[in-house]
Scaffold this motif. Structure first.
Motif, PDB file in Angstrom:
ATOM      1  N   GLN A  18      46.323  39.840  28.039  1.00 12.00           N
ATOM      2  CA  GLN A  18      46.083  41.072  28.788  1.00 12.00           C
ATOM      3  C   GLN A  18      47.393  41.860  28.839  1.00 12.00           C
ATOM      4  OE1 GLN A  18      43.137  41.933  30.137  1.00 12.00           O
ATOM      5  NE2 GLN A  18      43.620  43.561  31.592  1.00 12.00           N
ATOM      6  N   LEU A  19      47.489  42.913  28.017  1.00 13.74           N
ATOM      7  CA  LEU A  19      48.695  43.722  27.941  1.00 13.74           C
ATOM      8  C   LEU A  19      48.567  44.984  28.792  1.00 13.74           C
ATOM      9  CD1 LEU A  19      49.415  43.373  24.108  1.00 13.74           C
ATOM     10  CD2 LEU A  19      50.390  42.042  25.991  1.00 13.74           C
ATOM     11  N   ASN A  20      49.693  45.697  28.942  1.00  9.18           N
ATOM     12  CA  ASN A  20      49.729  46.898  29.787  1.00  9.18           C
ATOM     13  C   ASN A  20      49.116  46.620  31.156  1.00  9.18           C
ATOM     14  OD1 ASN A  20      50.955  48.659  27.867  1.00  9.18           O
ATOM     15  ND2 ASN A  20      48.996  48.787  26.792  1.00  9.18           N
ATOM     16  N   THR A  21      49.468  45.467  31.696  1.00 10.51           N
ATOM     17  CA  THR A  21      48.881  45.001  32.957  1.00 10.51           C
ATOM     18  C   THR A  21      49.996  44.519  33.875  1.00 10.51           C
ATOM     19  OG1 THR A  21      46.861  44.350  31.801  1.00 10.51           O
ATOM     20  CG2 THR A  21      47.232  43.394  33.980  1.00 10.51           C
ATOM     21  N   LEU A  22      50.186  45.231  34.959  1.00 10.06           N
ATOM     22  CA  LEU A  22      51.253  44.931  35.905  1.00 10.06           C
ATOM     23  C   LEU A  22      50.683  44.129  37.072  1.00 10.06           C
ATOM     24  CD1 LEU A  22      54.238  45.429  36.819  1.00 10.06           C
ATOM     25  CD2 LEU A  22      53.358  47.410  38.081  1.00 10.06           C
ATOM     26  N   VAL A  23      51.107  42.877  37.182  1.00  5.31           N
ATOM     27  CA  VAL A  23      50.677  42.050  38.311  1.00  5.31           C
ATOM     28  C   VAL A  23      51.395  42.537  39.570  1.00  5.31           C
ATOM     29  CG1 VAL A  23      50.814  39.730  39.312  1.00  5.31           C
ATOM     30  CG2 VAL A  23      50.041  40.046  36.950  1.00  5.31           C
ATOM     31  N   THR A  24      50.616  42.792  40.603  1.00  8.22           N
ATOM     32  CA  THR A  24      51.189  43.331  41.841  1.00  8.22           C
ATOM     33  C   THR A  24      51.434  42.249  42.883  1.00  8.22           C
ATOM     34  OG1 THR A  24      48.984  43.828  42.720  1.00  8.22           O
ATOM     35  CG2 THR A  24      50.096  45.559  41.462  1.00  8.22           C
ATOM     36  N   ARG A  25      50.683  41.146  42.827  1.00  4.20           N
ATOM     37  CA  ARG A  25      50.888  40.057  43.779  1.00  4.20           C
ATOM     38  C   ARG A  25      49.981  38.886  43.430  1.00  4.20           C
ATOM     39  NH1 ARG A  25      48.345  44.107  47.990  1.00  4.20           N
ATOM     40  NH2 ARG A  25      46.332  44.255  46.986  1.00  4.20           N
ATOM     41  N   VAL A  26      50.306  37.752  43.996  1.00  3.73           N
ATOM     42  CA  VAL A  26      49.485  36.554  43.902  1.00  3.73           C
ATOM     43  C   VAL A  26      48.522  36.541  45.083  1.00  3.73           C
ATOM     44  CG1 VAL A  26      49.506  34.024  43.866  1.00  3.73           C
ATOM     45  CG2 VAL A  26      51.360  35.320  42.759  1.00  3.73           C
ATOM     46  N   ILE A  27      47.290  36.121  44.839  1.00  7.57           N
ATOM     47  CA  ILE A  27      46.270  36.021  45.887  1.00  7.57           C
ATOM     48  C   ILE A  27      46.254  34.593  46.432  1.00  7.57           C
ATOM     49  CG2 ILE A  27      43.837  36.353  46.456  1.00  7.57           C
ATOM     50  CD1 ILE A  27      43.595  37.942  43.800  1.00  7.57           C
ATOM     51  N   PHE A  28      46.168  34.444  47.753  1.00  8.09           N
ATOM     52  CA  PHE A  28      46.147  33.123  48.386  1.00  8.09           C
ATOM     53  C   PHE A  28      44.868  32.931  49.204  1.00  8.09           C
ATOM     54  CE2 PHE A  28      50.637  33.953  47.708  1.00  8.09           C
ATOM     55  CZ  PHE A  28      51.069  32.748  47.161  1.00  8.09           C
ATOM     56  N   ASP A  29      44.427  31.682  49.224  1.00 10.35           N
ATOM     57  CA  ASP A  29      43.327  31.245  50.093  1.00 10.35           C
ATOM     58  C   ASP A  29      43.938  30.328  51.153  1.00 10.35           C
ATOM     59  OD1 ASP A  29      41.173  30.012  51.324  1.00 10.35           O
ATOM     60  OD2 ASP A  29      40.078  29.652  49.460  1.00 10.35           O
ATOM     61  N   ASN A  30      43.770  30.704  52.414  1.00 11.41           N
ATOM     62  CA  ASN A  30      44.351  29.949  53.529  1.00 11.41           C
ATOM     63  C   ASN A  30      43.359  29.014  54.205  1.00 11.41           C
ATOM     64  OD1 ASN A  30      47.024  30.556  53.580  1.00 11.41           O
ATOM     65  ND2 ASN A  30      46.938  32.015  55.265  1.00 11.41           N
ATOM     66  N   SER A  31      42.172  28.891  53.664  1.00 13.11           N
ATOM     67  CA  SER A  31      41.103  28.226  54.408  1.00 13.11           C
ATOM     68  C   SER A  31      41.339  26.736  54.604  1.00 13.11           C
ATOM     69  CB  SER A  31      39.760  28.439  53.695  1.00 13.11           C
ATOM     70  OG  SER A  31      39.777  27.876  52.392  1.00 13.11           O
ATOM     71  N   THR A  32      42.184  26.138  53.763  1.00 14.99           N
ATOM     72  CA  THR A  32      42.432  24.695  53.893  1.00 14.99           C
ATOM     73  C   THR A  32      43.715  24.400  54.659  1.00 14.99           C
ATOM     74  OG1 THR A  32      43.576  24.664  51.764  1.00 14.99           O
ATOM     75  CG2 THR A  32      41.211  24.200  51.748  1.00 14.99           C
ATOM     76  N   THR A  53      47.105  24.871  54.092  1.00 14.45           N
ATOM     77  CA  THR A  53      48.208  25.223  53.204  1.00 14.45           C
ATOM     78  C   THR A  53      47.773  26.353  52.289  1.00 14.45           C
ATOM     79  OG1 THR A  53      49.035  22.956  53.210  1.00 14.45           O
ATOM     80  CG2 THR A  53      49.780  24.380  51.429  1.00 14.45           C
ATOM     81  N   PRO A  54      48.548  27.444  52.213  1.00 16.43           N
ATOM     82  CA  PRO A  54      48.163  28.535  51.306  1.00 16.43           C
ATOM     83  C   PRO A  54      48.009  28.031  49.876  1.00 16.43           C
ATOM     84  CG  PRO A  54      49.935  29.226  52.762  1.00 16.43           C
ATOM     85  CD  PRO A  54      49.787  27.748  52.964  1.00 16.43           C
ATOM     86  N   HIS A  55      46.920  28.447  49.249  1.00 12.49           N
ATOM     87  CA  HIS A  55      46.617  28.003  47.884  1.00 12.49           C
ATOM     88  C   HIS A  55      46.484  29.236  46.998  1.00 12.49           C
ATOM     89  CE1 HIS A  55      44.927  25.004  44.981  1.00 12.49           C
ATOM     90  NE2 HIS A  55      44.438  26.112  44.452  1.00 12.49           N
ATOM     91  N   ALA A  56      47.299  29.302  45.928  1.00 15.44           N
ATOM     92  CA  ALA A  56      47.230  30.435  45.002  1.00 15.44           C
ATOM     93  C   ALA A  56      45.943  30.349  44.195  1.00 15.44           C
ATOM     94  CB  ALA A  56      48.439  30.426  44.073  1.00 15.44           C
ATOM     95  N   ARG A 107      57.342  25.011  46.603  1.00 13.91           N
ATOM     96  CA  ARG A 107      57.134  24.174  47.781  1.00 13.91           C
ATOM     97  C   ARG A 107      56.527  24.991  48.926  1.00 13.91           C
ATOM     98  NH1 ARG A 107      62.321  22.528  46.782  1.00 13.91           N
ATOM     99  NH2 ARG A 107      62.589  20.493  45.830  1.00 13.91           N
ATOM    100  N   GLY A 108      55.583  24.383  49.629  1.00 15.19           N
ATOM    101  CA  GLY A 108      54.988  25.025  50.788  1.00 15.19           C
ATOM    102  C   GLY A 108      53.672  25.708  50.521  1.00 15.19           C
ATOM    103  N   VAL A 109      53.325  25.855  49.228  1.00 15.99           N
ATOM    104  CA  VAL A 109      52.013  26.378  48.860  1.00 15.99           C
ATOM    105  C   VAL A 109      51.452  25.489  47.754  1.00 15.99           C
ATOM    106  CG1 VAL A 109      52.614  28.751  49.469  1.00 15.99           C
ATOM    107  CG2 VAL A 109      52.922  27.972  47.116  1.00 15.99           C
ATOM    108  N   ASP A 110      50.183  25.620  47.500  1.00 13.05           N
ATOM    109  CA  ASP A 110      49.537  24.876  46.420  1.00 13.05           C
ATOM    110  C   ASP A 110      49.124  25.837  45.309  1.00 13.05           C
ATOM    111  OD1 ASP A 110      49.718  22.469  47.831  1.00 13.05           O
ATOM    112  OD2 ASP A 110      47.758  22.759  48.802  1.00 13.05           O
ATOM    113  N   GLY A 111      49.037  25.277  44.092  1.00  9.82           N
ATOM    114  CA  GLY A 111      48.482  26.042  42.983  1.00  9.82           C
ATOM    115  C   GLY A 111      49.389  27.099  42.398  1.00  9.82           C
ATOM    116  N   LEU A 112      50.702  27.021  42.654  1.00 11.40           N
ATOM    117  CA  LEU A 112      51.618  28.057  42.186  1.00 11.40           C
ATOM    118  C   LEU A 112      52.874  27.415  41.608  1.00 11.40           C
ATOM    119  CD1 LEU A 112      52.310  31.098  41.971  1.00 11.40           C
ATOM    120  CD2 LEU A 112      53.284  30.926  44.279  1.00 11.40           C
TER     121      LEU A 112
END
Length: 660
Positions: free
Chosen positions: A310-324, A326-329, A620-625
Motif C-alpha cells: 500500500q503506497l502513498n499511504t501515511l499511517v496516522t496512528r496505531v489503533i488499540f483495543d483496551n477491553s482486556t 492491557t492495550p492491544h494494538a 513493553r506495556g502493550v500487546d500486539g505491537l
C-alpha cells in the motif's frame, strides 16, 4: 500486489487523538478486505525484508509506505548517482535538524540553512533579513525500499560488540555475535568471493560486490591517492607505481566483512563492500525482495504469497483495543495521497488526502518508520512521555518516557583537496545534468565495462583504531572519494559533482558516545515533521572529538604523502589556516554531520525506564505491537548502519514467526 484505499473508518479526529476502539466498533468496521495477519508500517531496510519474510512464511501481510515506487528510475538505479538520489524529488524527504540547542553554536556550521521570506533556501551565515532558521539539512527517503533507495550502498558487517551489548543488557543469548552471523549469511548474495567463504552468504536477497580495481588503474590521480594512503598507514609499496590489479589487491584488503577473530580491531586499507549487483551494476536493496515476494506465483499461476503493498499511504496512528485491560494494538489509521507528509518538498497545506481508512491486524502491528518517524507514530498513537502527549492533548495509552530519546548518530567531516586538472575517470561525466551524459551511456550500453557509474564512488576505505577507542574495535573509517563533499545542505549533490578536480577524505567516527538526542512532536498533526535535536557532543564529547581529530590528522597525512603523479592537491576545506589541535577540534565540533540517525526506541532490560522494547522487539506495556528499524538499537552500531538493520529485520522475522 498494489492495493487501493479502503473506505474511511474514522472514530475520532486525525489530529490530537489516540485511537481506542471497542470490540463492538471493531466488529462493525473490520472486514476480511481490510484485515491481515500482520501490518508493517514502513518499507525500508527494517520493515521491507520483514514483511517479505512473514509473507513467505504463509502469513497475510500489508506493507504500508507513505511514498511511491521509483526504483526503476535512473537516479535511483545508477550507483554513482547516489548523492543525486538523495535529492531526487520523487523520493526525497527534507528534514532540517538541530545539532545544538544553542542557536549561536548551531549557526557556526557553514551548512546551516535558512528559509528566505520568498521561500528559497539560504546556506551559511548572514542570511537576508527576515529569513527563518531551519537547521542542518538531513535528507531521507519516502519510497518503496526506504533509505536503501538513496544511500551510499556501503555494506559493512557490524562489530561483535554491537550484538554482545544487547545480549548482555537483556540476558537474551540469541543476540550473541555467533548467533547473529546466521542472519547475514541468510540475506547476503556475495559476488566478490569464492562460494563457501566462511561467514558469508551466497544465495540471499542482497547482492554485495566491490568496485572494479581496473577503474582505479585508469586514473593516475586515484592511484596516487591509494599510494598516499598506504604510505601514511606505514604500508610501503615495493617497486614504486601501482600498475596492475594484482598490485592493488596486495595493498587493499579484499574482505572487509571477514569472519575472523581479530576482524573488529584490524586496521589498514580496504576495498569497501557495496550493495551493487554485478549484473547489470545497479543498486541492490530490499525493494527487489519485496516486489519478488508480492508478485510470485505458484505452479498454477496463482498468487503465491499474501503480501499486499500500500503506497502513498501515511499511517496516522496505531489503533488499540483496551477491553482486556492491557492495550492491544489491533490496526492502524491512514490517509492516502501523494506528498502528504510535510518533509516531502512537493507537500503543501493545500494538498488534501484522497481518502482515509483503517487496516486491522489479526496478529500484530509492526512499526518500521525509522529513527524519526517511528517515535512520531508511537507518540501520535498515545505511547510516549506523558507530559509531552498531554501538552498536545493526545490521550495517553502508555506513559513510556524513553520514546524519542537516546538518539545517536555519527560524527563525520570531509577534508577536501583540489588539483588543476580533471580526474580521468570523471571525464565527460555530467551526472545526468545533461541529456548527453557519456558516462551514463557507457553504464547503460557497455555490458563489458559499465565504467565510472558502476560504483558508488568510494575508491577505498581506511580503518583506524584511535587512542580513545574501546579495546575491542576500531573506531574510525576514512573513505576516499573523487568529489567535493563536506556535508549536507540543499543542493549539495550538484556541488559534489560540479567539477572533476576534487578529492575528499571522509572521516567517520564510529561508536559515538553521545545519546542525548531527542525526537519530539511539534504538533499532533501526523503530517507535520517532528523536532529533531541531536545535542551533539553532549555526552562523551571530548573523547569523540579526540577520535575525530586523530582521523582528521591521518587524512591530512594521506594528502601529504601523495606522490603527485597526476598533479598536486591543495587543501581547500578546512584549509591550511586550521592547523592547531584546538582549531581543528573547534572546526570538527562546528562542522561535523551525520546520516545514521538511530536508537530512538531502544531495546533494553526489563524494568529499564530508559528503554522501550524487550529483546523480541515488543513495546513493553502493550500487546500486539513491535518496532523493527534503526530506532531499536541501544547503541549505534559500528561503522555503517544499514547492514545491522538488515540483520535485525531477518532476526525479527524469525522471532515473530516463532511466536505466531
Amino acid at each position: 500486489m498494489l492495493v487501493g484505499a479502503f473506505l474511511p473508518v474514522i472514530l475520532c479526529a486525525a489530529v490530537a487523538c489516540a485511537r481506542i476502539i471497542t470490540p463492538e466498533a471493531r466488529a462493525v468496521n473490520q472486514t476480511a478486505a481490510n484485515t491481515y495477519d500482520y501490518i508493517v508500517v514502513g518499507s525500508g531496510p527494517g520493515g521491507g525484508p520483514l514483511a517479505a519474510r512473514l509473507a513467505q512464511a504463509g502469513f497475510s501481510v500489508v506493507l504500508i509506505d507513505a511514498g511511491d515506487d521509483h526504483g526503476e528510475d535512473s537516479f535511483v538505479q545508477v550507483p554513482a548517482l547516489q548523492a543525486q538520489a538523495s535529492e531526487y524529488t520523487p523520493i526525497h524527504w527534507q528534514y532540517f535538524v538541530s545539532h545544538f540547542d544553542d542557536p549561536t553554536q548551531a549557526q557556526m556550521d557553514s551548512k546551516f540553512t535558512w528559509q528566505q521570506p520568498a521561500g528559497r533556501f539560504f546556506v551559511g551565515p548572514n542570511p537576508p533579513s527576515g529569513s527563518t532558521p531551519l537547521g542542518i539539512y538531513y535528507p531521507r527517503s519516502g519510497t518503496l525500499g526506504g533509505c536503501a533507495e538513496h544511500n551510499a550502498m556501503v555494506t559493512i558487517y557490524p562489530h561483535e560488540s554491537d550484538w554482545s551489548h544487547i545480549a548482555d543488557i537483556t540476558g537474551d543469548s540469541s543476540w550473541s555475535p555467533d548467533n547473529m552471523r546466521q542472519f547475514w549469511m541468510k540475506l547476503e548474495n556475495n559476488q566478490y568471493l569464492l562460494s563457501g567463504a566462511p561467514g558469508h552468504g551466497f544465495s540471499g536477497w542482497l547482492d554485495t560486490s566491490l568496485t572494479d580495481l581496473r577503474l582505479v588503474l585508469k586514473d593516475l590521480k586515484v592511484i596516487s591517492m591509494v599510494q598516499g594512503a598506504a604510505t601514511a598507514m606505514g604500508k610501503g609499496i615495493l617497486g614504486g607505481l601501482l600498475s596492475t590489479v594484482g598490485e592493488l589487491a596486495q595493498v587493499l584488503t579484499q574482505d572487509m566483512n571477514n569472519d575472523s577473530p581479530g576482524r573488529d580491531t584490524a586496521t589498514g586499507l580496504y576495498q569497501v563492500p557495496i550493495s551493487v549487483s554485478n549484473v547489470p551494476k545497479t543498486r541492490a536493496g530490499p525493494r527487489k525482495l519485496i516486489l519478488d515476494t508480492a508478485s510470485a506465483v505458484d505452479s498454477s499461476g496463482n498468487k503465491k504469497y499474501k503480501l499486499d503493498i500500500q503506497l502513498n499511504t501515511l499511517v496516522t496512528r496505531v489503533i488499540f483495543d483496551n477491553s482486556t485491560g492491557t492495550p492491544h494494538a489491533v490496526g492502524v489509521d491512514y490517509l492516502t495521497g501523494q506528498s502528504l507528509y510535510s518533509a516531502d518538498p512537493r507537500s503543501s497545506p493545500n494538498i488534501t488526502p484522497s481518502s482515509s481508512g483503517s487496516f486491522f491486524a489479526a496478529k500484530e502491528v509492526v512499526v518500521s518508520g525509522g529513527a524519526f518517524n517511528t517515535p512520531q507514530i508511537l507518540k501520535l498513537s498515545g505511547i510516549g512521555p506523558r507530559s509531552e502527549l498531554e501538552a498536545l492533548q493526545i490521550p495517553v495509552v502508555l506513559d513510556s518516557p524513553a520514546v524519542g530519546t537516546n538518539m545517536q548518530d555519527r560524527y563525520e567531516v570531509g577534508i577536501v583537496g583540489s588539483t588543476d586538472t580533471d580526474f580521468v575517470i570523471l571525464e565527460g561525466c555530467t551526472f545526468l545534468n545533461t541529456t548527453n551524459d557519456p558516462c551514463f551511456a557507457q553504464w547503460k550500453n557497455n555490458a563489458l565495462d559499465r565504467g565510472t557509474y558502476a560504483t558508488n564512488g568510494y575508491a577505498l576505505g581506511i580503518v583506524q583504531q584511535t587512542s580513545v577507542s574501546e579495546p575491542t574495535e576500531a573506531d574510525v573509517i576514512i573513505a576516499g572519494v573523487p568529489a567535493n563533499f563536506h556535508g549536507y545542505f540543499p543542493g549539495y549533490s550538484n556541488r559534489t559533482s560540479a567539477d572533476a578536480r576534487h578529492w575528499t577524505w571522509l572521516t567517520l567516527k564510529a561508536h559515538s558516545r553521545n545519546n542525548a538526542g531527542t525526537v519530539t512532536l511539534r504538533s499532533s498533526d501526523p503530517r507535520d515533521v517532528p523536532q529533531i535535536s541531536f545535542k551533539s557532543f553532549t555526552i562523551g564529547g571530548d573523547l569523540d572529538l579526540q577520535a575525530s581529530f586523530e582521523g582528521f590528522q591521518l587524512a591530512r597525512k594521506m594528502f601529504a604523502s601523495v606522490i603527485p603523479l597526476g598533479g598536486v592537491f591543495k587543501e581547500e576545506i578546512p584549509g591550511p589556516g586550521v592547523s592547531s589541535e584546538t582549531d581543528i577540534k573547534d572546526w570538527i565540533r562546528n562542522e561535523a554531520w551525520g546520516h545514521h540517525a538511530s536508537c530512538t526506541v531502544p531495546i533494553g532490560a526489563d524494568g529499564d525506564a530508559a528503554s522501550v522494547l524487550d529483546s523480541k522487539f515488543r513495546v513493553r506495556g502493550v500487546d500486539g505491537l513491535r518496532v523493527v528499524d534503526a530506532s531499536v538499537f541501544p547503541k549505534i552500531p559500528s561503522l555503517y548502519i544499514v547492514s545491522a538493520v538488515y540483520m535485525i529485520s531477518e532476526k525479527a522475522a524469525q522471532v515473530i514467526i516463532q511466536d505466531a
